[in-house]
Design an enzyme around this catalytic site. Structure first.
Site, PDB file in Angstrom:
ATOM      1  CG  HIS A  84      -1.717   1.267   1.357  1.00 34.52           C
ATOM      2  ND1 HIS A  84      -2.848   1.475   0.610  1.00 34.52           N
ATOM      3  CD2 HIS A  84      -1.543   2.396   2.091  1.00 34.52           C
ATOM      4  CE1 HIS A  84      -3.346   2.668   0.890  1.00 34.52           C
ATOM      5  NE2 HIS A  84      -2.573   3.251   1.788  1.00 34.52           N
ATOM      6  CG  ASP A 163     -12.207   3.639   5.752  1.00 37.58           C
ATOM      7  OD1 ASP A 163     -11.710   4.358   6.637  1.00 37.58           O
ATOM      8  OD2 ASP A 163     -11.925   3.755   4.553  1.00 37.58           O
ATOM      9  NE  ARG A 170     -10.318  10.135   9.681  1.00 37.38           N
ATOM     10  CZ  ARG A 170      -9.441   9.418   8.962  1.00 37.38           C
ATOM     11  NH1 ARG A 170      -9.813   8.287   8.386  1.00 37.38           N
ATOM     12  NH2 ARG A 170      -8.212   9.815   8.836  1.00 37.38           N
ATOM     13  CB  SER A 185      -8.754   4.973   7.515  1.00 38.84           C
ATOM     14  OG  SER A 185      -9.107   5.165   6.181  1.00 38.84           O
ATOM     15  CE  LYS A 189      -9.185   2.546   3.126  1.00 38.77           C
ATOM     16  NZ  LYS A 189      -9.311   3.973   2.950  1.00 38.77           N
TER      17      LYS A 189
HETATM   18  N1  URA Z   1      -5.869   7.121   3.269  1.00 38.38           N
HETATM   19  C1  URA Z   1      -6.839   6.362   3.788  1.00 38.38           C
HETATM   20  O1  URA Z   1      -7.232   5.348   3.221  1.00 38.38           O
HETATM   21  N2  URA Z   1      -7.385   6.754   4.949  1.00 38.38           N
HETATM   22  C2  URA Z   1      -6.985   7.858   5.625  1.00 38.38           C
HETATM   23  O2  URA Z   1      -7.510   8.127   6.671  1.00 38.38           O
HETATM   24  C3  URA Z   1      -5.967   8.625   5.059  1.00 38.38           C
HETATM   25  C4  URA Z   1      -5.410   8.228   3.871  1.00 38.38           C
END
Ligand code: URA
Length: 443
Positions: A84, A163, A170, A185, A189
């Site tokens: 990632h 999320d 947020r 977050s 994922k």
């Molecule tokens: N990328 C994400 O997937 N979540 C965040 O909170 C910030 C960056």
């Protein structure tokens, strides 16, 4: 009696700790509609100021992860590892990295994102390949990872839906920048992909989400610690994102450049990033005993063409035209190419990645709202990188456009993103740090 949500908000506001059950209940009730937006907003702000400890962050990650489905890949043999990146300009690494790692025997199930703001997204780049689909049913995703070694799809509505809702909240409550909230977050994922290991490329600098090194290090350390506590093998690498990665910024041209890496003709910084991340993935996946051995194996998969063959098979399995790998002229191209000449002679000292990322969005290569379409052919091709000598009038970049007028609208902005000086600059290293679970525990 269970504490009410108001009592839980008050406890966090006052610096207390929430249990895993309490966090799980809040997330469930928020998704279910019995915790209101204003209550979760208050809790997010309390978390922003008071933080979450690791156990709380693991609980939040797992609650968000289990708000949706977790991809099961029981038929896929081996330790499944993904990468990632926190996002940058010109970051097309996934497109060459996943096939190379898969060619070395480590399966890579990859759920990628679309570009938003100045950073591009892997899905938009891949969709420049004629016919390629990132909208693959879950059962086919598992089969393709098993057969080919990798598959790249988009996030489905079933992956961590909590999320999605919490991130939107947020965004409008000034709570995006909280490290535990970012960690939960990202990890919720990624863990939904059914992976065993994860290599994180935390980008640092002007073109990155994290502008300063101290915060990027704090994020990387928290990601490794929490991911490890969630039972995964996790390593983070901090890499520079002050200048764009590689030479291509756009979609089709970035895919072409990622393919170039697979044939041993990629730009040096992109190749280095691919080798560094690939080596870590092979170690986590058990295909290399050391990072040095992993690096050699990735280099060998480039030299033998094994990575290119995996990409061809993946494209075919995802309904695209696999001939685009051997013949990148099959990728769509902009009808017009306009040079951006250097006003002076000297050495290229700096390129502002953020400014070029924003310009590429303005040209149509990216989006400012999630529902916008991108133009696959427009973009920017750097002709010079920091350290290169440049003559007056020599092109610093080429603008890929549909009409010359579109280039003239952005040419001054692009030129201003390049800084030419009298002295050849000393270039900083691409990799700033590597953080594994031992480093993270000690931090
Ligand atoms: N990328 C994400 O997937 N979540 C965040 O909170 C910030 C960056």
């Amino acid at each position: 009696m269970q504490p009410t949500v108001v009592e839980l908000i008050a406890r966090k506001r006052d610096g207390g700790t929430l249990t895993a059950d309490e966090i799980g209940r809040i997330v469930r009730d928020y998704v279910g509609g019995t915790v209101a937006d204003y209550q979760l907003s208050a809790l997010l702000m309390a978390i922003f100021f008071r933080g979450l400890d690791d156990a709380e962050t693991v609980a939040l990650t797992e609650a968000m992860l289990h708000s949706g489905s977790v991809l099961a890949l029981p038929a896929v043999k081996g330790i499944k590892v993904d990468k990632h990146s926190t996002g940058g300009v010109g970051d097309k690494v996934s497109i060459c990295l996943a096939p190379l790692v898969a060619a070395c025997g480590v399966p890579v199930p990859m759920v990628s994102g679309r570009g938003l703001g100045h950073t591009g997204g892997t899905l938009d780049k891949l969709e420049a390949i004629p016919g390629f689909s990132t909208d693959i049913p879950t059962a086919d995703f598992a089969r393709i990872v098993g057969d080919v070694g990798t598959c790249m799809i988009g996030q489905t509505a079933e992956i961590a839906p909590a999320d999605k809702r919490i991130y939107a909240l947020r965004d409008v409550t000034a709570t995006v920048e909280s490290i535990p909230l970012i960690v939960a977050s990202i990890l919720s994922k990624k863990l939904a992909e059914g992976i065993d290991g994860l290599v994180l490329d935390v980008k640092v600098g002007r073109g990155a989400f994290m502008k300063d090194e101290a915060r990027a290090r704090a994020l990387a350390t928290a990601l490794v610690r929490v991911g490890t506590r969630a039972g995964k093998r996790v390593v983070a690498v901090l890499t520079r994102m002050d200048c764009p990665l590689g030479n291509a910024i756009g979609n089709s041209n970035e895919t072409r450049e990622a393919i170039d890496v697979l044939f041993g003709r990629g730009p040096a910084d992109l190749v280095e990033c691919t080798l560094v991340l690939g080596a870590e993935m092979l170690v986590l996946g058990g295909a290399a005993a050391t990072v040095a051995e992993g690096r050699d194996k990735i280099a060998a998969a480039i030299a033998s063409g094994a990575g290119a063959r995996v990409l061809e098979r993946m494209i075919e399995a995802q309904r695209g035209d696999p001939r685009a790998v051997a013949d990148t002229s099959l990728l769509p191209r902009a009808p017009r190419v306009v040079d951006v000449p250097s006003p002076t002679a000297g050495f290229l000292v700096d390129i502002d990645a953020l400014e070029l990322g924003l310009t590429a969005v303005a040209m149509g290569a990216g989006r400012t709202r999630a529902d916008q379409a991108v133009d696959p052919v427009v973009g920017i091709e750097l002709q010079k990188k920091p350290g290169d000598a440049v003559a007056a009038g020599e092109p610093l970049a080429k603008l890929l456009v549909r009409e010359d007028a579109h280039a003239h609208a952005v040419i001054d902005r692009v030129r201003a993103a390049f800084r030419v000086g009298a002295e050849r600059p000393t270039l900083p290293p691409l990799v700033l740090a590597r953080i594994d679970s031992r480093d993270a525990e000690g931090a």
